[in-house]
Enzyme design. Structure first.
Site, PDB file in Angstrom:
ATOM      1  N   GLU A  28      12.156   2.954 -12.158  1.00 56.45           N
ATOM      2  CA  GLU A  28      11.300   1.882 -12.692  1.00 56.45           C
ATOM      3  C   GLU A  28       9.830   2.227 -12.513  1.00 56.45           C
ATOM      4  O   GLU A  28       8.988   1.784 -13.278  1.00 56.45           O
ATOM      5  CB  GLU A  28      11.613   0.556 -11.988  1.00 56.45           C
ATOM      6  CG  GLU A  28      10.962  -0.651 -12.646  1.00 56.45           C
ATOM      7  CD  GLU A  28       9.550  -0.951 -12.163  1.00 56.45           C
ATOM      8  OE1 GLU A  28       8.845  -1.704 -12.845  1.00 56.45           O
ATOM      9  OE2 GLU A  28       9.141  -0.425 -11.108  1.00 56.45           O
ATOM     10  N   ASP A  37      14.329   2.488  -6.877  1.00 57.50           N
ATOM     11  CA  ASP A  37      13.367   3.556  -6.569  1.00 57.50           C
ATOM     12  C   ASP A  37      12.083   2.983  -5.980  1.00 57.50           C
ATOM     13  O   ASP A  37      11.832   1.780  -6.049  1.00 57.50           O
ATOM     14  CB  ASP A  37      13.042   4.376  -7.833  1.00 57.50           C
ATOM     15  CG  ASP A  37      12.385   3.555  -8.935  1.00 57.50           C
ATOM     16  OD1 ASP A  37      12.796   2.394  -9.144  1.00 57.50           O
ATOM     17  OD2 ASP A  37      11.444   4.058  -9.583  1.00 57.50           O
TER      18      ASP A  37
HETATM   19 ZN   LIG Z   1       8.885  -3.039  -8.630  1.00 60.26          ZN
END
Ligand SMILES: [Zn+2]
Length: 359
Positions: free
Chosen positions: A129, A74
């Site tokens: 994340e 992401d």
């Molecule tokens: Zn990162």
């Protein structure tokens, strides 16, 4: 090749550009996870598993060591910086170029081009994340399929500008509350001032000498600081409550229990009514003395740096897998509108990893 397919025969920089042009802001990773899964399933030397939008691929060659190469797929929200743009100086611009689609490209290149590595390999591609920790895909895989993450050593290809960053510090946040007795400030002797009672806590913090321990050759630097203070009822009232919020950043040779015990000890003779642990995440040992890590350091060269902030390496550490950050991106440009990466860094990172995994 269809629009949604990934061509793993592209070189590292071209594959990075392709990944950047395939938007995957946190929460919208499914199309990219599909494409990664599809591309990896076409490689006969890999076993591929999937959980949500997390894809894990493994070699099963029976080697004596297993190494994990991990990266999040992401990005933060796009800031008018997609599609990517390669300039005449060999710099690739765009959302995720540094954090961390260049690292993901290197993972995919190694997956596609090293069918018989000298160590068994596990490739982890995970989602979410860049958002709240409870959404983190690596955490979800660790909770549901910890066996997928087993290994002797892990490398997260987070932006580290081609330097090895070992371990990370833990972080503990505590609310220390002092109490008193309310009174009219015109007759203050009738009460007891909780803000004044916080004085010894602040004095202790101001005088605190942080440790700087050396672990596996890396020098860490701790810190114990007030990050907030709250107290007061009204301007004519002696306050009966005051809270000092402190943050302890500690080196990874301390366990979570030891870190908490240390903070309690620092304030042992302060008159504290409540000691509330608000947030606590353990650190991660660099693990550079492990044989797989030593061989890695030899192959990539340079000197490892300690990581002061918290990163996903500590999720591996919690599973008993020593981990480092080593990736081609530059963290200084992560999350910025002018995010970019030098393409030779991508090539260099891939070459170093290939050397470690084949020679
Ligand atoms: Zn990162």
């Amino acid at each position: 090749m269809s629009e949604s397919a990934l061509d793993l025969t592209l070189d590292g920089p071209a594959l990075t550009a392709r990944l950047v042009d395939f938007p995957s802001v946190s929460g919208d990773e499914k199309p990219l996870a599909d494409a990664i899964e599809h591309a990896l399933r076409a490689l006969p030397h890999l076993t591929v598993d999937r959980y949500g939008n997390n894809v894990v691929a493994r070699t099963n060659l029976g080697r004596s060591e297993r190494v994990v190469l991990a990266g999040h797929i992401d990005t933060v929200p796009i800031a008018d910086n997609v599609p990517s743009r390669l300039d005449e100086n060999g710099v690739l611009w765009g959302c995720g170029t540094s954090d961390m689609k260049s690292g993901v490209a290197v993972q995919l290149r190694i997956a596609a081009t090293v069918p018989e590595p000298n160590r068994d390999l596990t490739f982890v591609f995970y989602d979410n994340e860049e958002v709240a920790a409870h959404l983190n895909g690596l955490g979800h895989v660790a909770d549901t399929h910890p066996d997928w993450l087993e290994g002797d050593f892990a490398v997260l290809l987070e932006p580290s500008d081609g330097q090895v960053e070992g371990g990370c510090q833990g972080t503990l946040r505590v609310h220390l509350r002092t109490t008193g007795e309310r009174a009219h400030s015109a007759r203050s002797w009738m009460g007891f001032n909780a803000v004044h009672a916080a004085g010894p806590i602040l004095a202790r913090l101001a005088a605190y000498e942080p440790r700087r321990p050396v672990i596996d050759g890396l020098r860490y630097h701790e810190g114990l600081n007030a990050v907030g203070i709250e107290g007061g009822v009204a301007t004519n009232v002696i306050p009966d409550s005051c809270t000092v919020v402190i943050n302890y950043r500690y080196a990874p040779d301390r366990t979570m229990a030891e870190a908490e015990a240390h903070v309690r000890e620092v304030f042992a003779d302060c008159d504290i009514a409540e000691f509330i642990v608000d947030d606590h995440t353990g650190g991660a040992l660099p693990g550079l003395s492990h044989p797989a890590a030593a061989a890695f350091m030899e192959a990539v060269g340079g000197t490892a740096q300690p990581k002061f902030g918290w990163t996903d390496v500590s999720r591996f550490s919690a599973l008993g897998v020593p981990a480092v950050n080593y990736g081609p991106g530059d963290a200084l440009f992560a999350h910025r509108r002018d995010e970019h990466v030098a393409v030779d860094k991508i090539t260099h990172c891939e070459e170093r990893l290939r050397q470690w995994l084949t020679v």
